[in-house]
Design an enzyme around this catalytic site. Sequence first.
Site, PDB file in Angstrom:
ATOM      1  N   HIS A  58     -56.337 -26.964 -88.155  1.00 55.33           N
ATOM      2  CA  HIS A  58     -57.597 -27.527 -87.667  1.00 55.33           C
ATOM      3  C   HIS A  58     -57.542 -29.042 -87.928  1.00 55.33           C
ATOM      4  CE1 HIS A  58     -61.967 -28.394 -87.795  1.00 55.33           C
ATOM      5  NE2 HIS A  58     -62.121 -27.310 -87.059  1.00 55.33           N
TER       6      HIS A  58
ATOM      7  N   ASP B 225     -56.250 -24.596 -96.837  1.00 50.23           N
ATOM      8  CA  ASP B 225     -57.485 -24.602 -96.056  1.00 50.23           C
ATOM      9  C   ASP B 225     -57.835 -23.134 -95.813  1.00 50.23           C
ATOM     10  OD1 ASP B 225     -59.437 -24.560 -94.156  1.00 50.23           O
ATOM     11  OD2 ASP B 225     -58.396 -25.836 -92.711  1.00 50.23           O
TER      12      ASP B 225
ATOM     13  N   GLN C 120     -60.913 -20.005 -92.764  1.00 54.35           N
ATOM     14  CA  GLN C 120     -60.910 -18.785 -91.945  1.00 54.35           C
ATOM     15  C   GLN C 120     -60.418 -17.557 -92.706  1.00 54.35           C
ATOM     16  OE1 GLN C 120     -62.332 -18.579 -89.093  1.00 54.35           O
ATOM     17  NE2 GLN C 120     -62.355 -20.654 -88.262  1.00 54.35           N
TER      18      GLN C 120
ATOM     19  N   LYS D 270     -69.245 -19.909 -92.540  1.00 53.54           N
ATOM     20  CA  LYS D 270     -68.415 -18.919 -91.845  1.00 53.54           C
ATOM     21  C   LYS D 270     -68.386 -17.598 -92.612  1.00 53.54           C
ATOM     22  CE  LYS D 270     -65.253 -22.526 -90.180  1.00 53.54           C
ATOM     23  NZ  LYS D 270     -65.631 -22.828 -88.810  1.00 53.54           N
TER      24      LYS D 270
ATOM     25  N   CYS E 284     -60.658 -27.759 -81.949  1.00 50.11           N
ATOM     26  CA  CYS E 284     -60.300 -28.758 -82.979  1.00 50.11           C
ATOM     27  C   CYS E 284     -58.887 -28.534 -83.492  1.00 50.11           C
ATOM     28  CB  CYS E 284     -61.280 -28.732 -84.158  1.00 50.11           C
ATOM     29  SG  CYS E 284     -62.942 -29.137 -83.694  1.00 50.11           S
TER      30      CYS E 284
END
Length: 411
Positions: A127, A203, A206, A229, A369
């Site tokens: 991302h 990261d 997700q 999220k 993105c």
Amino acid sequence: MHLTEIPPAKSPYREDFPIFSSPGNENLVYLDSAATSQKPASVISAVSSFEEEFNSNVHRGIYPLSQKATDAFEASREKFRSFVNAASPEEIVFVRGATEALNIISLSLGLHSLKEGDEVLTTVMEHHSNIVPWQMLSWKGVKVKFAGLDSSGRLDMDDFMEKLSGRTRVVSVSHVSNVLGTVNNIREIGRIAHDNGSLFIVDAAQSVPHMPVDVRQIDCDLMAVSGHKMCAPTGIGVLYGKAELLGRMEPVFGGGEMISEVKQSGSSWAELPYKFEAGTQNISGAIGLGAAVDYLRGIGMEKIEAYDRSLVSYAMERMSEHPDIEIYGPRDPEERSGLISFNLKGVHGHDVAEILGREGVATRSGHHCAQPLMNWLEQPSTTRASFYLYNGRDDVDALMRAIDRVRKVFA
Ligand code: 7TS
């Protein structure tokens, strides 16, 4: 749930989410959870009870209301600590989201630690929030390198090893790609990074919402998470860091809350995690995040992971019957998380998503993105259907009916 199990016709969790019973939304097919998830009633009521019953600033007042707010705020930190198995609450810094976490990390390292010629190794599937903050260090002569992917959208470990060098000070990789759904083997990547003497940053925007994540098992040094999220409100997230490392890192935002003492001659910093929490925190958001952790743990992350995977397996099966659909990312649902990016031959992603939207199916199209990944895919855009626990087989079936409608419009 076993992998081969098909998801239920209707999600048993849908009724926990008031949005689906609010007027006009009864038939909403929400397949955009990778952008932001819906919120269960328990999170909404935790936030509103804070605002209605004990709103006050934390750590500042010694009156009972402020004490109650502080207790609830710190209880949420503890809940999140336990959720990701961090060693102590000092390792959980409340931030606005994954983007802010990654920017704090890159700024702090860029201003105080990295030198000209140092390298940051990331991947083509990131991302933008795990690319741009590193590129912003170019003024300092820091170089960003990108490990490529294999033909199925998995990280190409040979290329990764080739790009890793004695100058690689930082390896920063997403746990799960927000476009391909690829689940990276971050334990292995972390081991390689540490053997190379590099910092290892994950990261996890997700992954944390969709699967059990244990920071000690992964052995990451720093990790970025977005609350919105994972059923929490927007504007709250977590920067996780090993206490010893956060202790050595310099803060990048200054102001109230983050200081120990301020004098005309200079200031000293508060202890962890407050050193990184300048100004009034998002108190209601943090309380909402605590309620979101309670909600997800009440179901169980293993169960949520298996449930998402059953939805993806079912959707991939239905999609692969369709001659005009091209799916991106690993074929094996075992290797991916709860989302699918696809294109319908001869139709632009925006047209697909627009017609799906008119049919009551919320998906997202565009570059998500992740422009370097789009260049790698040689696609200007994809349409992405992303699933969560409130989706059922009915939602996948509605998606497939809506795709047929797109096909008819563009026949
Ligand atoms: N990292 C990944 C892997 C993401 O998917 C996102 C957001 C972020 C970082 C940034 O998170 P934020 O909460 O700070 O914005 N991804 C998406 C998406 O796929 N569609 O909308 C936002």
